[in-house]
Design a protein around this motif. Structure first.
Motif, short mmCIF file in Angstrom:
data_model
loop_
_atom_site.label_atom_id
_atom_site.label_comp_id
_atom_site.label_asym_id
_atom_site.label_seq_id
_atom_site.Cartn_x
_atom_site.Cartn_y
_atom_site.Cartn_z
N ARG A 14 0.90 -1.16 0.00
CA ARG A 14 0.00 0.00 0.00
C ARG A 14 0.93 1.20 0.00
O ARG A 14 1.50 1.55 1.04
CB ARG A 14 -0.89 -0.02 1.24
N TYR A 50 -8.63 -9.46 3.51
CA TYR A 50 -9.38 -9.06 2.32
C TYR A 50 -10.32 -10.19 1.93
O TYR A 50 -10.04 -11.36 2.20
CB TYR A 50 -8.43 -8.77 1.15
N GLY A 80 -5.08 -6.64 -2.76
CA GLY A 80 -6.27 -6.98 -2.01
C GLY A 80 -7.53 -6.51 -2.72
O GLY A 80 -7.53 -5.46 -3.35
N HIS A 84 -10.53 -3.73 3.58
CA HIS A 84 -9.56 -4.38 4.46
C HIS A 84 -10.12 -4.38 5.87
O HIS A 84 -10.63 -3.37 6.35
CB HIS A 84 -8.22 -3.65 4.41
N TRP A 90 0.50 -2.57 8.61
CA TRP A 90 1.14 -1.95 7.45
C TRP A 90 2.38 -1.23 7.96
O TRP A 90 2.29 -0.36 8.82
CB TRP A 90 0.19 -0.96 6.79
#
Length: 144
Positions: A14, A50, A80, A84, A90
């Motif tokens: 991400r 996910y 994904g 989420h 992350w």
């Protein structure tokens, strides 16, 4: 050897962050052993939080023996799908590399760290005949 087991691991990004899953005492990439009849990336989606994931590309194959079984782990870069659920953490790529570098299990640690640091090409094959020895890689990857 008495059998063969397929496993899967995945790199989800991400922006400049990577999703890691807590696997005490380590942090790991989402994934694990694939059961008969289970979709190849089903476990990754579930662990990553996910509804599902889409494979973008194969980034490594790791072959290794453990407990009388020959394992083959496929490492994918994935995206994904859907919202989420907040699973995992992350973390910036540099921190992901640091956490994964401390993992005890070489067939996840070595390919993941080499891929995330740019030391390994996409679709590198990693082969261990003994987990206490360094792997052979094709194409060659300079181990730390």
């Amino acid at each position: 050897m008495t059998g063969h087991q397929l496993a899967v691991g995945a790199v989800l990004r991400r922006g400049k962050d990577v999703l890691l899953i807590s696997d005490p005492p380590d942090w790991a990439l989402p994934g694990g052993a694939v059961e008969a009849g289970e979709p190849l990336l089903g476990k990754v989606g579930k662990e990553a939080g996910y509804a599902s994931v889409l494979a973008e590309r194969l980034v490594w194959v790791a072959r290794y023996p453990a407990g009388g079984i020959e394992y083959e782990m496929l490492g994918f870069e994935v995206t994904g799908v859907g919202p989420h659920d907040g699973s995992g953490a992350w973390v910036p790529i540099e921190e992901a590399v640091e956490r994964l570098s401390q993992m005890w299990f070489a067939p996840i640690r070595e390919p993941a760290v080499a891929f995330l640091t740019g030391r390994a090409r996409v679709a590198t094959l990693w082969t261990w005949t003994d987990l206490n020895e360094p792997p052979v890689t094709h194409p060659h990857v300079a181990l730390r």
